[in-house]
Design an enzyme around this catalytic site. Structure first.
Site, mmCIF file in Angstrom:
data_model
loop_
_atom_site.group_PDB
_atom_site.id
_atom_site.type_symbol
_atom_site.label_atom_id
_atom_site.label_comp_id
_atom_site.label_asym_id
_atom_site.label_seq_id
_atom_site.Cartn_x
_atom_site.Cartn_y
_atom_site.Cartn_z
ATOM 1 N N SER A 1 7.391 42.685 33.520
ATOM 2 C CA SER A 1 6.726 41.867 34.518
ATOM 3 C C SER A 1 7.156 40.418 34.332
ATOM 4 C CB SER A 1 5.209 41.989 34.390
ATOM 5 O OG SER A 1 4.807 41.378 33.184
ATOM 6 N N LYS A 2 6.634 39.576 35.211
ATOM 7 C CA LYS A 2 7.060 38.173 35.236
ATOM 8 C C LYS A 2 6.945 37.474 33.890
ATOM 9 C CE LYS A 2 7.352 36.469 39.849
ATOM 10 N NZ LYS A 2 6.471 36.608 41.002
ATOM 11 N N ARG A 3 5.955 37.889 33.078
ATOM 12 C CA ARG A 3 5.794 37.145 31.817
ATOM 13 C C ARG A 3 6.957 37.395 30.865
ATOM 14 N NH1 ARG A 3 2.177 40.570 27.965
ATOM 15 N NH2 ARG A 3 2.136 42.517 29.141
ATOM 16 N N GLY B 1 10.084 37.408 31.964
ATOM 17 C CA GLY B 1 11.225 36.663 32.501
ATOM 18 C C GLY B 1 11.384 36.992 33.969
#
Ligand code: GLU
Length: 483
Positions: A253-255, A257
């Protein structure tokens, strides 16, 4: 042997997750490797989640990635239209067929898609209130104009199985299944129904998609059976995980990258590198150490039987490394085209030797977005701590730095051919004349023209890029600070 037909069937969400891009890539590779057909279909029946411009992102992504398709919304084909929102009538007809056969039913419970508590059965789904309404009741409700959905009538006993090429045999007890909605109250089909009808009508016989569909596929298998249609070959692809700070892994997920193709491009990963990397997330040719593949090489090598079921870990460091190799392999001109926008973000002044700057950068960056921070000092000399000129290791003091700068300015003023090799020679002359080590000269001059401890390139390379006038000006300004 029949022709293999695969498809990529994204929902227009507004971005292309790399997991989806991998699905597209594998579907493309399976088709191309077998001289089959690859179809693009847009699954846009969730009208509440409509995102404008989202379709363009899909087209653009496939174009940039080079995954050309044989049929699709923008190019047409024998099964057009390829946008589900334009196929509404088709689904309704097939849903009605299921109702007539007793494999689906009208449900008038209202807002039932939302699974409100009162309507739940023990497995959390709809409580099947309308499953056995009499024909008269149904007729009455329809005539009264009551809103309805159409639900799948799943068997309540026994079990259902299918074979997945990656995960093996999948069996589910029918009592755990749901009477899922096939047609919503707005008349649009759900994904669950639409994709089955479309895959059949479009001749898709090999379905590749994320493993989140592994168990719900049982519901789709029941639909195929109800219609008497031949099941496609299923390949569910392993999850893509990201590494967390604590060393554990969780769904990418976004966390972790950038997770969308567009964001990776913006960070300066090359499309070919991204594609090469994600091809190996869950697949690798047997008994082969090769890591670098062009798209045509992937087409040749791809064998869907080698797709692994274990979750793949997205390793940004590995992707960066791979990207740096792709960057290093570009011609200077190709690199220049890609690097220019990143360079122009911070350097707007005219440089004496732009190509020399490119040549400095190309082997020293992993991703293009590293460029701006590395070259800011070419735009203007930063206001650095003058005491840095004195450095024990480099055997410099503020006193000898002053001498070095004076002698360097003198020597360089008469240089006519402003080239790295000439400048290098000249600085060595300064070292000899002052009876100092060459590293001392290089340290002082590099700092004086760049204002930075760490730079792309050494003193003379930087001066070559800056040009004579700007270089000497910077040397003088630094000397002034020392006087
Ligand atoms: N529209 C679905 C998605 O984007 C497609 C799943 C499938 O390939 O069947 O997840």
């Amino acid at each position: 042997m029949k022709q293999i037909v695969t498809r990529f069937a994204p929902s227009p969400t507004g971005y292309m997750h790399i997991g989806n891009l991998r699905t597209a890539l594998y579907s493309y590779l399976l088709a191309r490797h077998n001289n089959g057909k690859f179809i693009l279909r847009i699954e846009d029946t969730d009208r509440e989640r409509f995102v404008s411009g989202a379709e363009k992102i899909i087209f653009d992504t496939l174009k940039i990635a080079g995954l050309n398709y044989d049929e699709g919304p923008d190019i047409g084909g024998p099964s057009a239209p390829y946008r589900q929102s334009e196929r509404k009538e088709i689904y309704l007809k097939y849903a009605q067929q299921l109702i007539e056969q007793g494999d689906a039913y009208y449900c008038f419970c209202g807002k039932a898609e939302n699974h409100d508590d009162q309507n739940e059965n023990e497995f959390g789904g709809y409580n099947r209130h309308c499953r056995n309404l009499s024909t008269d009741e149904v007729k009455h409700n329809l005539e009264a104009g009551k809103p309805y959905v159409i639900r799948q009538k799943v068997p309540l006993t026994g079990s259902t199985s299918y074979h997945d090429h990656v995960f093996g045999d999948i069996t589910v007890e029918n009592e755990t299944l749901q009477d899922i909605v096939l047609i919503k109250s707005d008349g649009y089909p759900t994904y669950n129904f639409a994709h089955v009808v479309d895959d059949h009508l479009m001749g898709v016989n090999s379905v590749l998609r994320g493993s989140e569909y592994l168990t719900s596929t049982i519901q789709y298998v029941l639909l195929y059976k109800a219609f008497g249609w031949e099941l496609p070959e299923y390949y569910h692809l392993p999850l893509i995980m990201g590494k967390n700070a604590d060393g554990e892994v969780s769904k990418l997920s976004k966390r972790h990258g950038a997770v969308s193709f567009a964001d990776l491009l913006e960070q300066g990963y090359l499309p070919q590198a991204i594609l090469n990397y994600i091809a190996l997330l869950g697949w690798h040719p047997k008994d082969d150490e090769q890591e670098f593949f062009t798209l045509p090489e992937l087409v040749t090598e791809f064998n869907a039987d080698d797709i692994r079921k274990s979750a793949a870990i997205f390793d940004y460091d590995k992707l960066k490394w791979m990207n740096s190799k792709y960057i290093a392999n570009l011609s200077l001109a190709e690199f220049g085209d890609l690097a220019r926008p990143y360079i122009e973000r911070v350097v707007t002044r005219e440089l004496a030797d732009y190509d020399a700057l490119l040549a400095l950068l190309q082997p020293r960056i992993q991703i293009l977005s590293e460029i701006p921070e590395k070259i800011e000092f070419f735009q203007s000399l930063p206001d650095f701590d003058i005491n840095l000129l004195a450095n024990d290791k480099k055997k410099t003091t503020l006193e000898n730095a002053r001498e070095i700068l004076k002698a360097t300015i003198n020597t360089l003023e008469s240089v006519e051919t402003w080239e790295n090799s000439v400048l290098f020679e000249k600085l060595n002359e300064v070292a000899t004349n002052l009876n100092l080590k060459s590293m001392s000269i290089m340290w002082v001059v590099r700092l004086a023209v760049s204002g930075s401890m760490v730079t792309v390139g050494g003193a003379t390379e930087i001066m070559e890029v800056l040009g004579k006038e700007e270089s000497i000006d910077r040397l003088i300004r630094t000397l002034d600070r020392l006087q």
